[in-house]
Design an enzyme around this catalytic site. Sequence first.
Site, PDB file in Angstrom:
ATOM      1  N   HIS A  99       0.882  -1.177   0.000  1.00 18.35           N
ATOM      2  CA  HIS A  99       0.000   0.000   0.000  1.00 18.35           C
ATOM      3  C   HIS A  99       0.916   1.223   0.000  1.00 18.35           C
ATOM      4  O   HIS A  99       2.029   1.176   0.543  1.00 18.35           O
ATOM      5  CB  HIS A  99      -0.825   0.148   1.276  1.00 18.35           C
ATOM      6  CG  HIS A  99      -1.648  -1.024   1.699  1.00 18.35           C
ATOM      7  ND1 HIS A  99      -1.133  -2.144   2.271  1.00 18.35           N
ATOM      8  CD2 HIS A  99      -2.989  -1.196   1.679  1.00 18.35           C
ATOM      9  CE1 HIS A  99      -2.125  -2.981   2.576  1.00 18.35           C
ATOM     10  NE2 HIS A  99      -3.259  -2.427   2.231  1.00 18.35           N
ATOM     11  N   ASP A 102       2.435   1.993   3.379  1.00 14.11           N
ATOM     12  CA  ASP A 102       3.485   1.091   3.898  1.00 14.11           C
ATOM     13  C   ASP A 102       4.875   1.587   3.527  1.00 14.11           C
ATOM     14  O   ASP A 102       5.844   1.285   4.217  1.00 14.11           O
ATOM     15  CB  ASP A 102       3.402  -0.320   3.286  1.00 14.11           C
ATOM     16  CG  ASP A 102       2.030  -0.922   3.335  1.00 14.11           C
ATOM     17  OD1 ASP A 102       1.280  -0.587   4.266  1.00 14.11           O
ATOM     18  OD2 ASP A 102       1.714  -1.731   2.430  1.00 14.11           O
ATOM     19  N   ASP A 305      -9.883 -11.704  12.578  1.00 11.11           N
ATOM     20  CA  ASP A 305      -9.002 -11.769  11.412  1.00 11.11           C
ATOM     21  C   ASP A 305      -7.542 -11.682  11.849  1.00 11.11           C
ATOM     22  O   ASP A 305      -6.948 -10.615  11.822  1.00 11.11           O
ATOM     23  CB  ASP A 305      -9.376 -10.599  10.496  1.00 11.11           C
ATOM     24  CG  ASP A 305      -8.771 -10.733   9.117  1.00 11.11           C
ATOM     25  OD1 ASP A 305      -8.377 -11.847   8.742  1.00 11.11           O
ATOM     26  OD2 ASP A 305      -8.689  -9.707   8.419  1.00 11.11           O
TER      27      ASP A 305
HETATM   28 MN   LIG Z   1      -7.102 -10.514   7.036  1.00  9.29          MN
END
Ligand SMILES: [Mn+2]
Length: 433
Positions: A99, A102, A305
């Site tokens: 990204h 980042d 997640d």
């Molecule tokens: Mn994930």
Amino acid sequence: MTDFFNGIPKIIYEGQESDNDFCFRHYNPDEIVLGKSLREHLKFSVAYWHSFAFEGGDPFGGQTFDRPWFGNDMKQAKLKADTAFEMFNILDVPFFCFHDADVRPEGNNFSENTKNLEEIIEYFAEKMTQSKTKLLWGTANLFSNRRYMSGAATNPDPDVFAFSAATIKTCLDATHKLGGKNYVLWGGREGYETLLNTDMGREREQAGRMLQMVVDYKHKIGFNGTILIEPKPQEPTKHQYDYDVATVYGFLKDFNLEDEVKVNIEQGHAILAGHSFEHELALARELGIFGSIDMNRNDYQSGWDTDQFPNNIPEVTLAYYEVLKAGGFQNGGTNFDSKLRRQSLDPEDLILSHIGAMDVCAAGLKAAAKMLEDGKLETLRNERYAGWNTQNGKEILNSDLDAIYSKVLRENINPEPISGRQERLENLVNRYK
Ligand SMILES: [Mn+2]
């Protein structure tokens, strides 16, 4: 050269007999499976955000990692890039993904962000002339900064839509410049926290319009890569508009984008949506929108997640079985959207996590290839539907209710149930290693 990975050798294939922690046991990149090398089948990619930008935070606490490149200036961004490309080389991975946020320092406004991104992309371009590692995909981080708290494309404020659209343009330009194979849109905040303040119809229209603009711009600049949407059902939002593969397909049909956009499917997001990874992959293949995968695993107890590295060969086998049935990756690949646990502090943890994940994926793909080559599973599946290939089956589908009614009476049709043979199939699948 940085000294971050000091003493860690280039990782090579040594086979299952090796006692060395720093080698591949299953991933021999040059091994040919179904006419293609494992390197070409698996198309491994390192995720810049998890490996180099993640600080070790969780909902109860912040930074645990102490990396020499942490900070917000260009010098540190370049040190981060140097270290990243050293890791790509140690692992001999063919791809990476990033990204904007980042890779570049965060500026105070759009023009500073753009200037920073352009400078670091220039630096990447130079590094990539000396490296075998290519760009699988780029994307814009339209979820971390506070300006995106109420969404990016789906924000109630048109100026946030504009800021997001302009940012996507810069990230598509960067991806195009680096020869990226895909461009991903993951709507981390494209959803809602409460329906009480949300105009769902309007927000969905905004998301569709943004995606149309992205596709138009891709054609305008001659970007040949694939535009990908990454489904996720919720978290941290209560609901995301790109819930799962089926929802995304309906959305794409609605905005006439089903031939333009494919999906990037993540194991953890499939699990959050109440599906299996292979379900999402199989459906995308059947709908003709399979693009790429974000490989990871979720913790099955904590229920959120967790983006862990994959370590379950039978699970990964079923996933690659669907990938192989789709004809393998075209522009897509296996991106490790996986991060270290926050207690895994050492540089070698970054390397060992990827070695293990690459080995698990290689073992899974080889088992899946054997299963497909052997054909027993497909034969049994086809037998189950054999009736539809007969004249009788075809006639029924092309008939109407009145005619079928008469046929059932006339022929006294009285079907006998037939075993689904699930346990037999489960036993069969476990034979392939
Ligand atoms: Mn994930």
